[in-house]
Design a protein around this motif. Structure first.
Motif, mmCIF file in Angstrom:
data_model
loop_
_atom_site.group_PDB
_atom_site.id
_atom_site.type_symbol
_atom_site.label_atom_id
_atom_site.label_comp_id
_atom_site.label_asym_id
_atom_site.label_seq_id
_atom_site.Cartn_x
_atom_site.Cartn_y
_atom_site.Cartn_z
ATOM 1 N N THR A 1 0.823 -1.212 0.000
ATOM 2 C CA THR A 1 0.000 0.000 0.000
ATOM 3 C C THR A 1 0.852 1.254 0.000
ATOM 4 O O THR A 1 0.635 2.164 -0.815
ATOM 5 N N PHE A 2 1.817 1.323 0.893
ATOM 6 C CA PHE A 2 2.637 2.526 0.962
ATOM 7 C C PHE A 2 3.529 2.675 -0.269
ATOM 8 O O PHE A 2 3.753 3.784 -0.745
ATOM 9 N N HIS A 3 4.033 1.578 -0.796
ATOM 10 C CA HIS A 3 4.863 1.668 -2.000
ATOM 11 C C HIS A 3 4.017 2.100 -3.204
ATOM 12 O O HIS A 3 4.434 2.957 -3.990
ATOM 13 N N HIS A 4 2.832 1.533 -3.329
ATOM 14 C CA HIS A 4 1.935 1.900 -4.423
ATOM 15 C C HIS A 4 1.527 3.373 -4.320
ATOM 16 O O HIS A 4 1.515 4.091 -5.326
ATOM 17 N N ALA A 5 1.205 3.826 -3.120
ATOM 18 C CA ALA A 5 0.826 5.221 -2.923
ATOM 19 C C ALA A 5 1.977 6.156 -3.267
ATOM 20 O O ALA A 5 1.786 7.188 -3.924
ATOM 21 N N GLN A 6 3.172 5.795 -2.851
ATOM 22 C CA GLN A 6 4.345 6.624 -3.139
ATOM 23 C C GLN A 6 4.595 6.706 -4.640
ATOM 24 O O GLN A 6 4.880 7.769 -5.178
#
Length: 126
Positions: A75-80
């Motif tokens: 989630t955090f990698h995709h959002a970034q």
């Protein structure tokens, strides 16, 4: 007059250095997030109204804790990755663009790290 070919003149210029990897990574994280989010939402709905002991007991399962960590990281990698594309496309000042991209990367790293530590703390006890 230049003796370079057109390809030689543009080589090394522009943004065509890592765009394909960035695009594929964003698509792969999106595909991974679909079943992970379905699993997470169904799990939370099944535990609605449960107390903290039940939820901590749920996170004690190594499979659940592992899936939760993968969900957080994806989630955090995709959002970034997505925010980086938005910044690159819509922020025209180079200074602001670089600053915002660095901020987004550090924020994703910090918040993702806090989430991972929280899951590990719940999974392994206080």
């Amino acid at each position: 007059m230049s003796y370079k070919t057109p390809l030689g003149q543009v080589r090394g210029l522009g943004s065509a250095k890592g765009g394909t990897r960035h695009w594929w990574t964003q698509r792969l994280t999106a595909v991974a997030l679909v079943p992970l989010m379905v699993w997470f939402v169904v799990s939370i709905l099944m535990m609605m109204g449960a107390d903290r002991v039940v939820i901590v007991g749920w996170l004690d399962n190594p499979l659940v804790a592992g899936l939760m960590l993968v969900l957080i990281l994806a989630t955090f990698h995709h959002a970034q990755l997505g925010l980086q594309v938005v910044i690159e496309d819509y922020v025209h000042s180079d200074i602001w663009k670089i600053g915002l991209i660095v901020f987004v990367k550090f924020a994703a790293l910090l918040l993702g790290g806090i989430a991972v530590i929280s899951v590990l703390k719940l999974a392994f006890g206080s």
